[in-house]
Design an enzyme around this catalytic site. Structure first.
Site, mmCIF file in Angstrom:
data_model
loop_
_atom_site.group_PDB
_atom_site.id
_atom_site.type_symbol
_atom_site.label_atom_id
_atom_site.label_comp_id
_atom_site.label_asym_id
_atom_site.label_seq_id
_atom_site.Cartn_x
_atom_site.Cartn_y
_atom_site.Cartn_z
ATOM 1 N N ARG A 25 -2.406 -2.009 -3.597
ATOM 2 C CA ARG A 25 -3.708 -1.395 -3.303
ATOM 3 C C ARG A 25 -3.834 -0.115 -4.124
ATOM 4 O O ARG A 25 -2.970 0.755 -4.064
ATOM 5 C CB ARG A 25 -3.798 -1.052 -1.822
ATOM 6 C CG ARG A 25 -5.085 -0.367 -1.500
ATOM 7 C CD ARG A 25 -5.042 0.331 -0.178
ATOM 8 N NE ARG A 25 -6.312 0.992 0.051
ATOM 9 C CZ ARG A 25 -6.447 2.047 0.831
ATOM 10 N NH1 ARG A 25 -5.418 2.558 1.449
ATOM 11 N NH2 ARG A 25 -7.629 2.598 0.985
ATOM 12 N N ARG A 33 -13.430 13.924 8.200
ATOM 13 C CA ARG A 33 -14.302 14.239 7.055
ATOM 14 C C ARG A 33 -15.727 14.455 7.539
ATOM 15 O O ARG A 33 -16.178 13.789 8.479
ATOM 16 C CB ARG A 33 -14.296 13.094 6.039
ATOM 17 C CG ARG A 33 -12.945 12.843 5.398
ATOM 18 C CD ARG A 33 -13.088 11.830 4.275
ATOM 19 N NE ARG A 33 -11.801 11.367 3.825
ATOM 20 C CZ ARG A 33 -11.391 10.088 3.892
ATOM 21 N NH1 ARG A 33 -12.191 9.159 4.384
ATOM 22 N NH2 ARG A 33 -10.207 9.768 3.437
ATOM 23 N N GLU A 53 -7.620 -6.365 4.763
ATOM 24 C CA GLU A 53 -7.451 -5.893 3.386
ATOM 25 C C GLU A 53 -6.168 -6.436 2.764
ATOM 26 O O GLU A 53 -6.143 -6.819 1.598
ATOM 27 C CB GLU A 53 -7.439 -4.355 3.372
ATOM 28 C CG GLU A 53 -8.812 -3.770 3.652
ATOM 29 C CD GLU A 53 -8.782 -2.309 4.052
ATOM 30 O OE1 GLU A 53 -8.358 -1.997 5.177
ATOM 31 O OE2 GLU A 53 -9.188 -1.475 3.221
ATOM 32 N N ASN A 82 0.870 -1.181 0.000
ATOM 33 C CA ASN A 82 0.000 0.000 0.000
ATOM 34 C C ASN A 82 0.906 1.230 0.000
ATOM 35 O O ASN A 82 1.500 1.570 1.021
ATOM 36 C CB ASN A 82 -0.882 -0.027 1.253
ATOM 37 C CG ASN A 82 -1.879 1.111 1.280
ATOM 38 O OD1 ASN A 82 -1.847 2.003 0.422
ATOM 39 N ND2 ASN A 82 -2.754 1.096 2.264
ATOM 40 N N HIS A 115 -13.083 1.585 0.252
ATOM 41 C CA HIS A 115 -12.990 0.494 1.245
ATOM 42 C C HIS A 115 -13.532 -0.824 0.686
ATOM 43 O O HIS A 115 -13.909 -1.716 1.455
ATOM 44 C CB HIS A 115 -13.803 0.795 2.521
ATOM 45 C CG HIS A 115 -13.281 1.930 3.347
ATOM 46 N ND1 HIS A 115 -14.115 2.758 4.065
ATOM 47 C CD2 HIS A 115 -12.040 2.373 3.588
ATOM 48 C CE1 HIS A 115 -13.399 3.655 4.704
ATOM 49 N NE2 HIS A 115 -12.121 3.455 4.424
#
Ligand code: AMP
Length: 393
Positions: A88, A236, A379, A7, A177
């Site tokens: 990713r 956010r 993940e 990642n 996600h």
């Protein structure tokens, strides 16, 4: 077969090496402050973490040190042992509905999508190129955060904006996600022994999103054109009235960049509490009686419940609800407050079962009409598995 799950961020690079198909993690770590003063890296091996300073002027330096560490720690003896590298990728837009082997065309497409993910896709391209140069014989695979959401219907992914915004500027819901939602939904299918289930997956971390999954496919998700939409997150804002943006630009003389920073970095739990984006700090504030921390948590819970209710109706019921990621897996109080607000759906918390962190577990009572589970996400494991499957054909 040895597979690396990677990642890459603009100044960081996280990795995890697996022995596949056993999914055994051999070594993991993160390179930080790449291209910035004070760069360093941390390696986790046999449960022990070691941090070292290093001169990382670019991602290639990080990959070179990674290779040296793999050999020094006897994880590999030869670079050719690394058969695959799964990367990713945050934004695949409508170009990728599954993971793919990276060739020149794929790499260009990922790069061309940079305007939809300006912070992430360029970093991923740099990461892919650095690994290609250092480990040229490994098969490179792209695993997209968006591909799981490509099954949404047009009426779901379109915004009621001028249609040309979609056709000319690609403005639509893409979600994010996806790798986590897919992993958790698959795990729920296994746990319930139900291939055709109706699941609501709540990925609640610093970023948060909820997905409605039917028969293994995403029907709707709370993130949108960008990860800014949907839930109240760490920093956010989630869903807001879009007209607030031009209003604030005019009133407070803000530029698009100022607004972007405010809605992505200064809002959410941080914006409301004025204390922190981290739910643990919010809890600490609550224990000290901080009114704005109390309000921030209430707003977070309320938005999650709103989405669960909306997806319950959309799916025409739910066979299970799952909680994952940092808050979903670890915050006992957040799960409790969310589940208690679902009483009208016949959901009933079991306080004792819920009193756990980071462990796969049923947290509702045996009488609960909908079982709720904690499912720790994986993940990196999904990226490694997709890479392995594409190599094996
Ligand atoms: P993630 O983005 O998935 O790493 O999740 C980060 C969020 O998880 C932060 O808001 C953390 O406060 C929260 N988190 C992590 N560990 C715990 C914990 N033990 N209790 C409550 N929240 C936690």
């Amino acid at each position: 077969m040895k597979i690396l799950s990677v990642n890459a961020g603009s100044s960081s690079l996280k990795f995890q090496m697996y022995e596949m198909p056993e999914e055994k993690v051999l070594i993991s770590g993160v390179f930080e402050r790449i291209g910035i003063k004070g760069s360093c890296y941390t390696i986790k091996l046999n449960g022990e973490k070691t941090t070292k300073e290093a001169n990382l002027s670019d991602h290639k330096d990080a990959v070179k040190i990674l290779v040296d560490e793999l050999i020094a720690n006897k994880i590999i003896y030869d670079l050719n042992e690394i058969k695959g590298i799964g990367h990713r990728i945050v934004q695949g837009a409508d170009k990728f509905d599954r993971s793919v082997i990276i060739d020149d065309v794929v790499l260009k497409t990922i790069s061309d999508l940079s305007s939809l993910a300006p912070l992430h896709n360029p970093a991923a391209v740099i990461g892919i190129e650095a690994f290609k140069e250092m480990i040229p014989n490994a098969v490179a695979v792209a695993v997209f955060d968006t591909s799981f959401h490509q099954t949404m219907e047009e009426e779901t992914y379109l915004y009621a904006l001028p249609y040309e915004w979609y056709t000319d500027y690609q403005v639509r819901k893409y979600g994010a996600h996806g790798t986590s939602h897919k992993y958790v939904a698959n795990r729920l299918s296994e746990l319930l022994n139900k291939k055709d289930g109706k699941f609501i997956v709540c990925h609640l971390g610093n970023g948060g999103s909820i997905t409605a999954v039917k028969d293994g496919k995403c029907v709707d998700t709370s993130m949108g054109f960008t990860p800014n939409a949907g839930l109240v997150m760490g920093t956010r804002c989630g869903d807001i009235d879009a007209s607030i943006i031009p209003y604030m630009m005019e009133k407070a003389n803000m530029t698009p960049k100022d607004i972007d920073n405010a809605i992505n970095k200064q809002s959410g739990l941080l914006g409301i509490s004025g204390v922190s984006s981290d739910s643990r700090d919010i809890d600490e504030g609550i224990s000290e009686g901080n009114e704005r921390c109390i309000l921030a948590k209430k707003m977070f819970v309320r938005r999650v419940v709103d989405y669960i209710a909306k997806y319950y109706v959309l799916l025409n019921g739910a066979d299970a609800i799952a909680f994952t990621a940092g808050i979903g897996e670890n915050s006992i109080t957040m799960r409790k407050q969310i589940i208690e607000k679902l009483a009208i759906l016949g959901v009933e918390l079991d306080e004792e079962r819920n009193n756990v962190r980071g462990k796969e577990q049923l947290i509702t009572s045996n009488n609960s009409k909908i079982p709720c589970y904690i499912i720790p996400t994986d993940e990196e494991g999904m990226i490694a598995m997709d890479t392995y499957n594409l190599i094996e054909g």
